[in-house]
Motif scaffolding. Structure first.
Motif, PDB file in Angstrom:
ATOM      1  N   LEU A 235      44.949  47.993  26.434  1.00 27.47           N
ATOM      2  CA  LEU A 235      44.259  48.513  25.255  1.00 27.47           C
ATOM      3  C   LEU A 235      42.753  48.584  25.481  1.00 27.47           C
ATOM      4  N   ASN A 236      42.210  47.631  26.244  1.00 31.86           N
ATOM      5  CA  ASN A 236      40.790  47.709  26.587  1.00 31.86           C
ATOM      6  C   ASN A 236      40.498  48.954  27.415  1.00 31.86           C
ATOM      7  N   LEU A 237      41.399  49.276  28.320  1.00 32.24           N
ATOM      8  CA  LEU A 237      41.247  50.476  29.139  1.00 32.24           C
ATOM      9  C   LEU A 237      41.239  51.727  28.268  1.00 32.24           C
ATOM     10  N   MET A 238      42.108  51.752  27.276  1.00 32.13           N
ATOM     11  CA  MET A 238      42.254  52.928  26.429  1.00 32.13           C
ATOM     12  C   MET A 238      41.081  53.102  25.457  1.00 32.13           C
ATOM     13  N   ARG A 239      40.449  51.994  25.074  1.00 30.35           N
ATOM     14  CA  ARG A 239      39.418  52.118  24.049  1.00 30.35           C
ATOM     15  C   ARG A 239      38.114  52.711  24.582  1.00 30.35           C
ATOM     16  N   LEU A 240      37.876  52.660  25.898  1.00 28.16           N
ATOM     17  CA  LEU A 240      36.594  53.127  26.433  1.00 28.16           C
ATOM     18  C   LEU A 240      36.345  54.612  26.170  1.00 28.16           C
ATOM     19  N   PRO A 241      37.252  55.518  26.570  1.00 24.26           N
ATOM     20  CA  PRO A 241      37.008  56.928  26.250  1.00 24.26           C
ATOM     21  C   PRO A 241      37.069  57.205  24.754  1.00 24.26           C
ATOM     22  N   PHE A 242      37.860  56.418  24.016  1.00 22.93           N
ATOM     23  CA  PHE A 242      37.945  56.586  22.571  1.00 22.93           C
ATOM     24  C   PHE A 242      36.603  56.242  21.924  1.00 22.93           C
ATOM     25  N   MET A 243      35.991  55.134  22.333  1.00 24.17           N
ATOM     26  CA  MET A 243      34.699  54.737  21.783  1.00 24.17           C
ATOM     27  C   MET A 243      33.623  55.759  22.108  1.00 24.17           C
ATOM     28  N   LYS A 244      33.680  56.306  23.308  1.00 19.85           N
ATOM     29  CA  LYS A 244      32.700  57.318  23.699  1.00 19.85           C
ATOM     30  C   LYS A 244      32.850  58.572  22.860  1.00 19.85           C
ATOM     31  N   GLU A 245      34.087  58.999  22.638  1.00 15.52           N
ATOM     32  CA  GLU A 245      34.334  60.218  21.875  1.00 15.52           C
ATOM     33  C   GLU A 245      33.927  60.063  20.410  1.00 15.52           C
ATOM     34  N   TYR A 246      34.171  58.895  19.841  1.00 17.57           N
ATOM     35  CA  TYR A 246      33.885  58.690  18.420  1.00 17.57           C
ATOM     36  C   TYR A 246      32.539  58.000  18.181  1.00 17.57           C
ATOM     37  N   ASN A 247      31.753  57.841  19.255  1.00 18.92           N
ATOM     38  CA  ASN A 247      30.376  57.333  19.143  1.00 18.92           C
ATOM     39  C   ASN A 247      30.343  55.960  18.475  1.00 18.92           C
ATOM     40  N   LEU A 248      31.142  55.038  19.018  1.00 13.30           N
ATOM     41  CA  LEU A 248      31.291  53.722  18.409  1.00 13.30           C
ATOM     42  C   LEU A 248      30.546  52.649  19.198  1.00 13.30           C
ATOM     43  N   GLU A 249      29.917  51.736  18.477  1.00  6.75           N
ATOM     44  CA  GLU A 249      29.255  50.599  19.106  1.00  6.75           C
ATOM     45  C   GLU A 249      30.273  49.534  19.495  1.00  6.75           C
ATOM     46  N   GLU A 250      31.227  49.292  18.597  1.00  5.90           N
ATOM     47  CA  GLU A 250      32.280  48.306  18.833  1.00  5.90           C
ATOM     48  C   GLU A 250      33.603  48.842  18.307  1.00  5.90           C
ATOM     49  N   PHE A 251      34.694  48.439  18.986  1.00  7.03           N
ATOM     50  CA  PHE A 251      36.020  48.864  18.524  1.00  7.03           C
ATOM     51  C   PHE A 251      37.088  48.091  19.277  1.00  7.03           C
ATOM     52  N   GLU A 252      38.165  47.786  18.572  1.00  6.38           N
ATOM     53  CA  GLU A 252      39.374  47.232  19.187  1.00  6.38           C
ATOM     54  C   GLU A 252      40.592  47.916  18.597  1.00  6.38           C
ATOM     55  N   PHE A 253      41.548  48.254  19.457  1.00 11.42           N
ATOM     56  CA  PHE A 253      42.870  48.598  18.962  1.00 11.42           C
ATOM     57  C   PHE A 253      43.560  47.303  18.547  1.00 11.42           C
ATOM     58  N   SER A 254      44.493  47.404  17.621  1.00 10.78           N
ATOM     59  CA  SER A 254      45.217  46.223  17.158  1.00 10.78           C
ATOM     60  C   SER A 254      46.202  45.758  18.227  1.00 10.78           C
ATOM     61  N   GLN A 255      45.924  44.589  18.785  1.00 12.63           N
ATOM     62  CA  GLN A 255      46.883  43.997  19.716  1.00 12.63           C
ATOM     63  C   GLN A 255      48.120  43.510  18.968  1.00 12.63           C
ATOM     64  N   ALA A 256      47.913  42.956  17.768  1.00 12.55           N
ATOM     65  CA  ALA A 256      49.030  42.400  16.999  1.00 12.55           C
ATOM     66  C   ALA A 256      50.063  43.468  16.651  1.00 12.55           C
ATOM     67  N   HIS A 257      49.594  44.696  16.439  1.00 12.67           N
ATOM     68  CA  HIS A 257      50.510  45.799  16.143  1.00 12.67           C
ATOM     69  C   HIS A 257      51.520  45.982  17.267  1.00 12.67           C
ATOM     70  N   LEU A 258      51.035  46.006  18.514  1.00 10.69           N
ATOM     71  CA  LEU A 258      51.948  46.187  19.641  1.00 10.69           C
ATOM     72  C   LEU A 258      52.688  44.901  19.990  1.00 10.69           C
ATOM     73  N   VAL A 259      52.106  43.736  19.681  1.00 10.95           N
ATOM     74  CA  VAL A 259      52.857  42.488  19.861  1.00 10.95           C
ATOM     75  C   VAL A 259      54.100  42.517  18.971  1.00 10.95           C
ATOM     76  N   PHE A 260      53.928  42.956  17.728  1.00 16.41           N
ATOM     77  CA  PHE A 260      55.063  43.060  16.807  1.00 16.41           C
ATOM     78  C   PHE A 260      56.161  43.928  17.409  1.00 16.41           C
ATOM     79  N   TRP A 261      55.802  45.129  17.838  1.00 21.11           N
ATOM     80  CA  TRP A 261      56.819  46.047  18.346  1.00 21.11           C
ATOM     81  C   TRP A 261      57.371  45.609  19.700  1.00 21.11           C
ATOM     82  N   HIS A 262      56.561  44.907  20.480  1.00 19.13           N
ATOM     83  CA  HIS A 262      57.083  44.400  21.754  1.00 19.13           C
ATOM     84  C   HIS A 262      58.176  43.368  21.511  1.00 19.13           C
ATOM     85  N   LYS A 263      57.976  42.485  20.524  1.00 21.77           N
ATOM     86  CA  LYS A 263      59.004  41.482  20.232  1.00 21.77           C
ATOM     87  C   LYS A 263      60.287  42.139  19.716  1.00 21.77           C
TER      88      LYS A 263
END
Length: 344
Positions: free
Chosen positions: A80-108
């Motif tokens: 998710l850290n890998l994925m957020r870099l181009p996303f942050m650049k495109e949306y001009n963001l200072e800080e951002f995280e994708f929800s890890q808990a969201h995918l933890v839920f679906w992984h379980k």
């Protein structure tokens, strides 16, 4: 009884005397009995050379720093850290995280379902309960471990959410107790599945049984983690302090429309370096029972010499694209310096 190899009193006394005959052993004991032995063995002079300064650097840096805490979800966090870099650049963001808990839920959820259908497969193949395969599968029915392909399969099926829309809770940061509960349930369910297969149960009966079992799994995971919303609205300020809002959207729509154009998980390949003679370089391979999403793409690994992996990693970084890597570094990593030096 064969006494060969017995640790006799005389042998043990010899070990003891040899230990205390060298002062360095006593010094090492005094140090290592009070701290991490790997940290104690590292050279302070070499560690002082560690500086977070590099010839080439991927911009923007992902902020804030993420923390997997008491989990084994390094692959999910780093992906998710890998994925957020181009996303942050495109949306001009200072800080951002994708929800890890969201995918933890679906992984379980997905991993539990995969385990149950693996129990069907092994039962129909008449795998012995005390054989190596069943021993391996039942030892830890569910864990936090994963690969890039599992992350890609989860994202393709369930999408992504900003962390602001599905936050961390205790059991997404410390998963061991939840995994223990799920593991106990899955072992019980495995017996029920094997019993039904042994009685000649048809596919419909088996599917109905697993659906009932999965409803209980879903309930437990939902209680532990919460259940991600079907739709959400993400509101934020960009670097220019401009207010923006996206939504309402589903997590899958969010990925498809707002992330995938800048980072498509299907565009990536997984390179590994396995030097064993049975695995040729330049070949693809996979393994049984490692995919955690039923009906999704299998985990495919491209085996290459480690020198090629290093070369491609350097080229990617020089071109401004981060790389997800997985390797053994425990002996080289300084936990209190939060860094790694290859000379240590």
């Amino acid at each position: 009884m064969d006494s060969r190899g017995t640790l006799t009193d005389e042998v043990l006394e010899g070990f003891r005397k040899m230990f205390y005959s060298q002062e360095k052993n006593v010094l090492a004991r005094n140090v290592c009995s009070r701290t991490d032995p790997f940290d104690a063995a590292q050279s302070s002079d070499i560690l002082d050379e560690m500086q977070p300064v590099f010839n080439h650097k991927v911009e923007p840096e992902g902020k804030p720093m993420t923390d997997q805490r008491g989990t084994g979800l390094c692959w999910l966090f780093s992906g998710l850290n890998l994925m957020r870099l181009p996303f942050m650049k495109e949306y001009n963001l200072e800080e951002f995280e994708f929800s890890q808990a969201h995918l933890v839920f679906w992984h379980k959820i997905e991993a539990s379902n995969t385990f149950l259908y693996n129990m069907v497969k092994t039962a129909q193949n008449k795998e012995p309960l005390d054989g190596r395969l069943m021993t391996f599968l039942l030892r830890k029915p569910i864990s936090d471990g994963g690969f890039w392909h599992i992350l890609a399969n989860l994202v393709n099926k369930h999408g992504l959410m900003p962390k602001k829309n599905f936050s961390e809770y205790y059991n997404s940061s410390y998963t061991s107790k939840m995994n223990d509960v799920l593991g106990s349930m899955l072992r019980q369910y495995a017996k029920a599945i094997r019993d039904l297969v042994a009685k000649g149960g048809c596919d419909e009966d088996i599917d109905n049984l697993i659906q009932d079992q999965m409803s209980n799994i879903y309930r437990v995971v939902g209680i532990c983690l919460g259940i991600p919303s079907e739709t959400f609205t993400w509101s934020y300020y960009d670097k220019d302090k401009a207010f923006k809002s996206i939504g309402p959207v589903t997590p899958k729509e969010f990925y498809e429309k707002h992330v995938k154009p800048f980072f498509n998980v299907d565009d990536k390949v997984c390179l590994v370096s396995d030097p064993r003679p049975t695995f040729e370089f330049g070949k693809l391979f996979t393994m049984d029972y490692i995919n955690d999403v039923v009906g999704a793409k299998n985990c495919i690994f491209n085996n290459q010499p480690v020198e090629l992996l290093l070369d491609l990693t350097a080229k990617s970084i020089k071109e401004g694209e981060a790389v997800l890597s997985s390797c053994e570094l425990s002996r080289k990593y300084s936990s209190w310096r939060h860094g790694m030096h290859l000379k240590t």
